[in-house]
Design a protein around this motif. Structure first.
Motif, short mmCIF file in Angstrom:
data_model
loop_
_atom_site.label_atom_id
_atom_site.label_comp_id
_atom_site.label_asym_id
_atom_site.label_seq_id
_atom_site.Cartn_x
_atom_site.Cartn_y
_atom_site.Cartn_z
N MET A 75 93.64 19.74 -3.97
CA MET A 75 94.56 18.62 -4.17
C MET A 75 95.47 18.66 -4.96
SD MET A 75 94.60 17.59 -1.11
CE MET A 75 93.36 18.63 -0.06
N ALA A 78 100.48 19.68 -2.85
CA ALA A 78 100.76 19.43 -1.64
C ALA A 78 100.66 20.35 -0.66
CB ALA A 78 101.96 18.45 -1.33
N LYS A 106 92.48 14.36 -8.06
CA LYS A 106 92.81 13.12 -7.00
C LYS A 106 91.73 12.67 -6.26
CE LYS A 106 97.74 14.45 -6.80
NZ LYS A 106 97.63 14.48 -8.10
N SER A 110 93.48 9.76 -1.59
CA SER A 110 94.96 10.31 -1.67
C SER A 110 95.08 11.48 -0.91
CB SER A 110 95.44 10.39 -3.08
OG SER A 110 94.74 11.53 -3.87
N TRP A 111 93.96 12.13 -0.39
CA TRP A 111 94.20 13.45 0.21
C TRP A 111 95.01 13.41 1.41
CZ3 TRP A 111 88.49 15.77 -0.35
CH2 TRP A 111 88.14 15.84 -1.46
N LYS A 113 97.78 12.00 1.95
CA LYS A 113 99.15 12.31 1.74
C LYS A 113 99.16 13.73 1.14
CE LYS A 113 102.62 10.77 -1.73
NZ LYS A 113 102.94 9.91 -2.64
N MET A 114 98.24 14.23 0.21
CA MET A 114 98.51 15.68 0.17
C MET A 114 98.39 16.69 0.82
SD MET A 114 99.18 15.22 -3.20
CE MET A 114 99.01 17.02 -3.87
#
Length: 152
Positions: A75, A78, A106, A110-111, A113-114
């Motif tokens: 991550m 992106a 991260k 938040s993965w 989103k990435m």
């Protein structure tokens, strides 16, 4: 590794995640295990070129056959949907056959989103975290702590 447990090392840059992952990989090699180490950037390139580049196909075959796969800087950047799908397929290939060590700055929250797709992120996390230890490494960057300057 005999129980195919995974390990996720989380923390800011410079706290020793990669150093620890390499050390665990070397210990596994000393125990006679097959180990593959790959950065996330290199892994994405390998996955995207596997069908066209023989060298990528050979490297990915070795990764899929390893007892332990260390993926560094998960991550860090992106991913496009196609890349996320290819990564999911690799995680599925490794699931319950190989142990995985991931380093990331991260957290899993938040993965999605990435990865650009919450569904893919959930599927990856489901397999990665099934049998997994997550270690949060906090503290100062070792690089900054021991930084030297050219100017005095």
């Amino acid at each position: 590794m005999d129980q195919t447990f995974n390990l996720v090392l989380l923390g800011p840059p410079g706290v020793g995640k990669t150093h620890l992952a390499i050390g665990l990989g070397l210990e596994a090699i000393d125990q006679g295990k097959q180990v593959a180490f790959v950065s996330m950037g290199e892994l994405i390139t390998l996955l995207k070129t596997e069908e066209y580049v023989r060298k990528s196909a050979i490297r990915l075959r070795r990764i899929r056959q390893a007892d332990l796969v260390v993926i560094d800087d998960m991550m860090f950047m992106a991913m496009e949907t196609r890349e996320a799908n290819l990564f999911f397929q690799l995680v599925s290939d490794l699931y319950e056959k190989s142990s995985i060590i991931l380093t990331s700055n991260k957290g899993p929250d938040s993965w999605g989103k990435m990865l650009g797709d919450q569904g893919i992120a959930t599927a990856i996390l489901d397999q990665l975290l099934h049998r997994c230890e997550v270690i949060h490494m906090n503290g100062e960057s070792h690089r900054m702590k021991h930084r030297e300057s050219v100017f005095t």
